[in-house]
Each structure stands twice: as C-alpha cells, then as structure tokens.
Design a protein around this motif. Structure first.
Motif, PDB file in Angstrom:
ATOM      1  N   ASN A 129      -0.747  10.732  -4.858  1.00 28.93           N
ATOM      2  CA  ASN A 129      -0.710   9.574  -3.956  1.00 28.93           C
ATOM      3  C   ASN A 129      -0.091   8.353  -4.614  1.00 28.93           C
ATOM      4  O   ASN A 129       0.786   7.707  -4.060  1.00 28.93           O
ATOM      5  N   ASP A 130      -0.565   8.052  -5.829  1.00 30.09           N
ATOM      6  CA  ASP A 130      -0.086   6.835  -6.522  1.00 30.09           C
ATOM      7  C   ASP A 130       1.229   7.056  -7.251  1.00 30.09           C
ATOM      8  O   ASP A 130       1.864   6.094  -7.694  1.00 30.09           O
ATOM      9  N   ASP A 190      -5.592  19.926  -7.516  1.00 28.95           N
ATOM     10  CA  ASP A 190      -6.141  19.873  -6.171  1.00 28.95           C
ATOM     11  C   ASP A 190      -5.138  19.111  -5.306  1.00 28.95           C
ATOM     12  O   ASP A 190      -4.024  18.842  -5.764  1.00 28.95           O
ATOM     13  N   SER A 191      -5.522  18.776  -4.094  1.00 26.60           N
ATOM     14  CA  SER A 191      -4.538  18.153  -3.188  1.00 26.60           C
ATOM     15  C   SER A 191      -4.131  16.745  -3.656  1.00 26.60           C
ATOM     16  O   SER A 191      -3.082  16.237  -3.269  1.00 26.60           O
ATOM     17  N   LEU A 192      -4.964  16.118  -4.487  1.00 26.85           N
ATOM     18  CA  LEU A 192      -4.685  14.742  -4.887  1.00 26.85           C
ATOM     19  C   LEU A 192      -4.082  14.607  -6.285  1.00 26.85           C
ATOM     20  O   LEU A 192      -3.384  13.631  -6.572  1.00 26.85           O
ATOM     21  N   SER A 193      -4.388  15.559  -7.151  1.00 29.28           N
ATOM     22  CA  SER A 193      -3.973  15.357  -8.543  1.00 29.28           C
ATOM     23  C   SER A 193      -3.631  16.665  -9.274  1.00 29.28           C
ATOM     24  O   SER A 193      -3.977  17.764  -8.817  1.00 29.28           O
ATOM     25  N   ARG A 196       2.471   5.756 -16.552  1.00 30.30           N
ATOM     26  CA  ARG A 196       3.866   5.568 -16.107  1.00 30.30           C
ATOM     27  C   ARG A 196       4.008   5.996 -14.642  1.00 30.30           C
ATOM     28  O   ARG A 196       3.431   6.995 -14.225  1.00 30.30           O
ATOM     29  N   LEU A 197       4.771   5.189 -13.934  1.00 27.70           N
ATOM     30  CA  LEU A 197       5.067   5.504 -12.530  1.00 27.70           C
ATOM     31  C   LEU A 197       6.200   6.528 -12.510  1.00 27.70           C
ATOM     32  O   LEU A 197       7.261   6.286 -13.089  1.00 27.70           O
ATOM     33  N   THR A 198       5.970   7.649 -11.885  1.00 26.19           N
ATOM     34  CA  THR A 198       7.030   8.664 -11.838  1.00 26.19           C
ATOM     35  C   THR A 198       6.846   9.551 -10.613  1.00 26.19           C
ATOM     36  O   THR A 198       5.712   9.805 -10.195  1.00 26.19           O
ATOM     37  N   PHE A 199       7.964   9.994 -10.038  1.00 29.00           N
ATOM     38  CA  PHE A 199       7.845  10.842  -8.854  1.00 29.00           C
ATOM     39  C   PHE A 199       8.151  12.288  -9.220  1.00 29.00           C
ATOM     40  O   PHE A 199       9.155  12.585  -9.857  1.00 29.00           O
TER      41      PHE A 199
END
Lengths: 159, 192
Positions: free
Chosen positions: A69-70, A47-50, A12-15
C-alpha cells in the motif's frame, strides 16, 4: 575485537509489481534497494498487504519488509563484524548478486588454487633436484602418500 | 643452523601432508565451482526392519544395532525429539538416516550414495572429534593440515627472504595481494 555494530534501520520508497511471485519479488526489491546478496527463500512471508524476507551477504544481514500500500521498504541492516566477514571469504567463489567486484575475488581464488598446486609440485621438484635430504624426503613422501590414500579408500568403502 | 632447520620443517611437513593439502585445495575448488561440478545422489536405498530391542537401547547399543541390521557405518549423530529418534551416519560419499519412532519397532533407514563430486566434498567436510579413533585421527590430520598451511607460508617466507637477494618483486606481489584482501573485506563490511 569483532567490530560488530548495532543494526541500522532505513526506509526507501520504491515500487514493485505485486503480481510477481515471491522469488522474483525478493530479487526485484533487492535490486531496487541496491543491496547485494542472496534472498533467503525459507524466510519469505507474504500476505495481501506486505512481503517480508531476509537477505544475506558475507558482510551483512538484512531484513526487508515491503508494504504494497505505502510502496515503502523498511530495511534492518546488521553488519556481521570483521571475523565473520573474513571467515565468509572461505568458499566464496565470486558469485555474489549485484556485485561485480566480487568477481575479482573469484578469479583470485582460482589463481591461488593453481599457484598452490604448482608451488607444491615445483617445490618438490626443486628440492629433489638439489639432492639435499633427497632420500629421506622421498621415503617420507611415498610412505605418507600410500598411508593417506589407503586411509581414504578405507573411509570411503568401509566408513 | 636455523636455515637448515626451517628448510627441513618445510620439506618434511610437505611430504607428510601432501595428499591432504592437495585434496583440500582440489575439493575446495570443486566446491566453489558447484554449478559446473554438481553433487548428485546416484543410488538411494530404503530399508524397513523390525528391531524390538531398539526401543530400550541406549545410544551406544543403538549404534551397534543399526550397524548390525543395516550395515551402516561412519561418523554419526543422534537427534531426539518427542516422537522419534533419528540417527545419521556419514562417511565420504555415503550418508544414511534412520528413523526410530517411539511408538513402533519398525525402523526405516535410507542410504544415499553420491557421485564422485559428493565423495570429494565429503572428504573436504569430514571433521569433528567424534565417532571413534578413525575419525579422531582424521580430525587431527585436518587440524594439522590447516596448521601446516600457516607453517608453509611462514617457513616459505623465511626461506625466500634468506635465499633471494632481490626482495622487491616478492614484496610487491605480497603487498598487492594483502591489499586486495583487505580491500575486499572493507568492501563487504563498509562499501557494499
């Protein structure tokens, strides 16, 4: 017999705000993904990405991986099957995040405790009022209460 | 004949296991209300002793040595890893942990005593056929109490059915709670 199913994967796309600390981040993700349950603190990996964490509820186990990022959350949802779900109701007080329905289970548990204690008391009262087997039952009751209480004292004080 | 027998089973099993069942329900209720009734350590004692014989002791000797030197007691569990052995003793309200490193004779024991809630929870959680006759018997009574809850339900159901002429109210209550439990399981497995 157990009815355990294979894991289900969904995305799912979520911010979520990446400035949040781990506990708040996990709870925010859980809420935005509309999952019920408790994030497991010891599974947090960041970490910085996930950000990755596991989440538990009585009927299912989740592994959530969020990419900053995504802005996507990949979820692996594993149903626990009937017996593990049924078993987890033991000791379930009704407090399950994002689930108001389980409050009713909590209320039911309190009611059952009161009813069982009342049933024991009233059952004994009714029996002794009926005078059938009264003497034998009274002796059995007194002896068993004495022995069990002494045994508990022994276990606490001596071990 | 059958009614009289079931009646006796129902009455005498209650009388024998009364304290156990009340204890399990009260302590269980306290456990699900842990926010209101928290467990607390009220006393912590740390003790270090040198016990040279402990390195070569087998498990039975190890337990005897720890009981003699530290006065610990209860149900125990031994864990071994590459660097040390650890022995945990437990009885309701009191638990201890002893660390026995492989490279020294110095043995450290930490004894923790809990509050009343910890004692109640300790009785509730005490189980397992291990650590001597006292705990074997407790584990047996634990199993018997669990079994008796099922027996009370079935015999109580039988007695109710035989003595009451109007069963409608009973069936409605039984049906409602059974359906509710089934719904909760269904909700947790499927709907949530």
């Amino acid at each position: 017999m157990d009815g355990k199913k294979e894991p289900i994967k969904w995305t799912r796309l979520t911010f979520v705000d990446d400035r949040l600390e781990n506990a708040s981040l996990a709870e925010t993700l859980r809420d935005s993904l509309e999952i019920i349950g408790w994030p497991l603190v010891w599974t947090y990996k960041r970490d910085s990405l996930s950000f990755k964490f596991n989440l538990e509820q009585p009927g299912k186990h989740y592994i959530v991986s969020y990419s900053f990022n995504d802005m996507t959350a990949d979820v692996i949802e594993t149903p626990k099957g009937f017996w593990r779900t049924f078993d987890s109701l033991h000791g379930m007080g009704g407090s399950l995040p994002n689930s108001s329905i389980m409050m009713s289970w909590g209320l039911c548990t309190h009611l059952i405790v009161v009813l069982v204690l009342f049933s024991i008391g009233s059952g004994l009262y009714l029996w002794f009022s009926s005078k059938i087997d009264c003497k034998k039952a009274a002796i059995t009751l007194i002896v068993s209460v004495l022995i069990t209480s002494l045994w508990m004292f022994q276990l606490y004080f001596i071990g | 004949m059958m009614y009289s027998l079931i009646r006796k089973i129902h009455l005498f099993s209650t009388c024998i296991l009364l304290v156990f069942i009340v204890m399990y329900f009260v302590s269980g209720w306290v456990m699900i209300m842990e926010g209101t009734f928290p467990r607390k350590t009220v006393e912590e004692i740390k003790d270090v002793k040198v016990i040279p014989a402990i390195k070569n002791a087998n498990n039975t000797e190890l337990i005897v040595l720890l009981k003699d030197h530290f006065g610990v007691n209860g149900q125990y569990e031994i864990r071994v890893n590459e660097r040390q052995k650890s022995v945990r003793f437990f009885h309701p309200g009191i638990n201890s942990e002893t660390m026995i490193p492989n490279n020294t004779d110095s043995v450290t024991t930490t004894i923790r005593k809990g509050n009343g809630i910890t004692i109640l929870q300790g009785f509730h959680r005490l189980h397992g056929y291990k650590s001597g006759w006292n705990y074997y018997l407790w584990a047996f009574m634990y199993d018997l109490s669990s079994l008796s809850i099922i027996v009370f339900t079935l015999t109580g159901f039988y007695l109710w059915y035989k003595t009451e002429s109007n069963h409608l109210t009973g069936w409605l209550i039984f049906g409602a709670f059974s359906l509710f439990t089934a719904f909760i399981v269904f909700y947790l497995m499927i709907l949530s």
